[in-house]
Scaffold this motif. Sequence first.
Motif, PDB file in Angstrom:
ATOM      1  N   ARG A 187       0.852  -1.184   0.000  1.00 46.13           N
ATOM      2  CA  ARG A 187       0.000   0.000   0.000  1.00 46.13           C
ATOM      3  C   ARG A 187       0.885   1.230   0.000  1.00 46.13           C
ATOM      4  O   ARG A 187       2.062   1.179   0.323  1.00 46.13           O
ATOM      5  CB  ARG A 187      -0.934   0.017   1.208  1.00 46.13           C
ATOM      6  CG  ARG A 187      -0.214   0.094   2.537  1.00 46.13           C
ATOM      7  CD  ARG A 187      -1.212   0.274   3.665  1.00 46.13           C
ATOM      8  NE  ARG A 187      -0.529   0.310   4.942  1.00 46.13           N
ATOM      9  CZ  ARG A 187      -0.899   1.087   5.953  1.00 46.13           C
ATOM     10  NH1 ARG A 187      -1.927   1.887   5.815  1.00 46.13           N
ATOM     11  NH2 ARG A 187      -0.253   1.059   7.085  1.00 46.13           N
ATOM     12  N   GLY A 188       0.290   2.384  -0.363  1.00 43.54           N
ATOM     13  CA  GLY A 188       1.050   3.617  -0.458  1.00 43.54           C
ATOM     14  C   GLY A 188       1.113   4.363   0.858  1.00 43.54           C
ATOM     15  O   GLY A 188       0.715   3.822   1.898  1.00 43.54           O
ATOM     16  N   PRO A 189       1.632   5.590   0.751  1.00 38.42           N
ATOM     17  CA  PRO A 189       2.023   6.278  -0.475  1.00 38.42           C
ATOM     18  C   PRO A 189       3.152   5.561  -1.225  1.00 38.42           C
ATOM     19  O   PRO A 189       4.093   5.080  -0.612  1.00 38.42           O
ATOM     20  CB  PRO A 189       2.488   7.654   0.018  1.00 38.42           C
ATOM     21  CG  PRO A 189       1.790   7.854   1.328  1.00 38.42           C
ATOM     22  CD  PRO A 189       1.735   6.491   1.929  1.00 38.42           C
ATOM     23  N   TYR A 190       2.993   5.510  -2.534  1.00 40.52           N
ATOM     24  CA  TYR A 190       3.962   4.847  -3.391  1.00 40.52           C
ATOM     25  C   TYR A 190       4.877   5.861  -4.065  1.00 40.52           C
ATOM     26  O   TYR A 190       4.458   6.967  -4.380  1.00 40.52           O
ATOM     27  CB  TYR A 190       3.257   4.085  -4.515  1.00 40.52           C
ATOM     28  CG  TYR A 190       2.293   3.021  -4.079  1.00 40.52           C
ATOM     29  CD1 TYR A 190       2.724   1.727  -3.810  1.00 40.52           C
ATOM     30  CD2 TYR A 190       0.930   3.297  -3.993  1.00 40.52           C
ATOM     31  CE1 TYR A 190       1.830   0.734  -3.440  1.00 40.52           C
ATOM     32  CE2 TYR A 190       0.018   2.310  -3.619  1.00 40.52           C
ATOM     33  CZ  TYR A 190       0.473   1.034  -3.342  1.00 40.52           C
ATOM     34  OH  TYR A 190      -0.412   0.057  -2.981  1.00 40.52           O
ATOM     35  N   ASP A 191       6.110   5.453  -4.315  1.00 40.94           N
ATOM     36  CA  ASP A 191       6.935   6.202  -5.240  1.00 40.94           C
ATOM     37  C   ASP A 191       6.411   5.909  -6.642  1.00 40.94           C
ATOM     38  O   ASP A 191       5.883   4.821  -6.918  1.00 40.94           O
ATOM     39  CB  ASP A 191       8.394   5.776  -5.125  1.00 40.94           C
ATOM     40  CG  ASP A 191       9.308   6.670  -5.948  1.00 40.94           C
ATOM     41  OD1 ASP A 191       9.541   7.818  -5.533  1.00 40.94           O
ATOM     42  OD2 ASP A 191       9.772   6.215  -7.014  1.00 40.94           O
ATOM     43  N   VAL A 192       6.548   6.877  -7.552  1.00 37.57           N
ATOM     44  CA  VAL A 192       6.023   6.698  -8.902  1.00 37.57           C
ATOM     45  C   VAL A 192       6.629   5.474  -9.577  1.00 37.57           C
ATOM     46  O   VAL A 192       5.996   4.847 -10.445  1.00 37.57           O
ATOM     47  CB  VAL A 192       6.265   7.975  -9.738  1.00 37.57           C
ATOM     48  CG1 VAL A 192       7.754   8.172 -10.017  1.00 37.57           C
ATOM     49  CG2 VAL A 192       5.460   7.954 -11.014  1.00 37.57           C
ATOM     50  N   SER A 193       7.824   5.080  -9.163  1.00 37.49           N
ATOM     51  CA  SER A 193       8.496   3.939  -9.781  1.00 37.49           C
ATOM     52  C   SER A 193       7.873   2.605  -9.385  1.00 37.49           C
ATOM     53  O   SER A 193       8.142   1.582 -10.019  1.00 37.49           O
ATOM     54  CB  SER A 193       9.984   3.939  -9.406  1.00 37.49           C
ATOM     55  OG  SER A 193      10.137   3.744  -8.000  1.00 37.49           O
ATOM     56  N   GLU A 194       7.060   2.597  -8.322  1.00 37.12           N
ATOM     57  CA  GLU A 194       6.496   1.343  -7.832  1.00 37.12           C
ATOM     58  C   GLU A 194       4.970   1.386  -7.711  1.00 37.12           C
ATOM     59  O   GLU A 194       4.360   0.499  -7.133  1.00 37.12           O
ATOM     60  CB  GLU A 194       7.104   1.013  -6.460  1.00 37.12           C
ATOM     61  CG  GLU A 194       6.846   2.093  -5.419  1.00 37.12           C
ATOM     62  CD  GLU A 194       7.667   1.927  -4.148  1.00 37.12           C
ATOM     63  OE1 GLU A 194       8.676   1.186  -4.180  1.00 37.12           O
ATOM     64  OE2 GLU A 194       7.302   2.532  -3.135  1.00 37.12           O
ATOM     65  N   ALA A 195       4.364   2.412  -8.285  1.00 38.11           N
ATOM     66  CA  ALA A 195       2.915   2.569  -8.161  1.00 38.11           C
ATOM     67  C   ALA A 195       2.170   1.532  -8.997  1.00 38.11           C
ATOM     68  O   ALA A 195       2.563   1.243 -10.126  1.00 38.11           O
ATOM     69  CB  ALA A 195       2.505   3.971  -8.598  1.00 38.11           C
ATOM     70  N   PRO A 196       1.081   0.966  -8.474  1.00 36.52           N
ATOM     71  CA  PRO A 196       0.281   0.018  -9.243  1.00 36.52           C
ATOM     72  C   PRO A 196      -0.325   0.683 -10.476  1.00 36.52           C
ATOM     73  O   PRO A 196      -0.723   1.852 -10.441  1.00 36.52           O
ATOM     74  CB  PRO A 196      -0.813  -0.410  -8.252  1.00 36.52           C
ATOM     75  CG  PRO A 196      -0.291  -0.035  -6.904  1.00 36.52           C
ATOM     76  CD  PRO A 196       0.572   1.158  -7.105  1.00 36.52           C
ATOM     77  N   ALA A 197      -0.396  -0.045 -11.545  1.00 33.89           N
ATOM     78  CA  ALA A 197      -0.987   0.466 -12.773  1.00 33.89           C
ATOM     79  C   ALA A 197      -2.504   0.268 -12.750  1.00 33.89           C
ATOM     80  O   ALA A 197      -3.040  -0.441 -11.898  1.00 33.89           O
ATOM     81  CB  ALA A 197      -0.382  -0.255 -13.979  1.00 33.89           C
TER      82      ALA A 197
END
Length: 216
Positions: A33-43
């Motif tokens: 779960r997030g907050p996620y870095d943009v490099s690991e964010a779910p699509a």
Amino acid sequence: MIFSRKRDGAGRHASDERATEAPDSHEEPTPTRGPYDVSEAPAGVQRLDLGSLHIPAVRDVEVRVQADPEGVIQQVVLVHGPNALQLGVFAAPRSEGIWDEVREEIRQSLFNDGAAAQEAQGEYGTELHARVRTPDGLTDLRFIGIDGPRWMVRGVYQGAAATDPAAAGPLAECLDGLVVDRGQEAKPVREPLPLRLPRDADQAGEGDPAPAVREA
């Protein structure tokens, strides 16, 4: 989600639940779960793009921003019923998180203003709880901080969610799905990361959870 704009004249602190075990010692844990870095964010998730912050579209959550005439956002607040979550995102060093330092500075600032603050353990680690005096009377605040790779997200809950995390509901859902786009350029530690008005907000529909613009 409703998006409204107010015109202006002028190493993570998280519980073990946030990551699964890496398949081997050479791989980083994958956040669940997030907050996620943009490099690991779910699509495959619809989000409101505010530049450094991408906020997931959650039904009945209103995104209120205050921006200057150039469209630079000064403040982001998520609202659901009587509860609110103010968000900020800041640059941090690669080697360590800054929430511990920032939290102590917030506590000292509150103390100087005559408000006592207490630390408590929350789902993202150590939080700061305070009761402050406002023109509307005493208000409870709950400060949270999440350290990510070269960034830190700070959140401030108001309303019932400030004293009862279970009351956060959809606001907590937004935080869990938040994405941070830090960028690659060097920035001074603690400098706010740039936020801007969404380019396509005017085209969002109102019949689904997608953001819809409403001038405040």
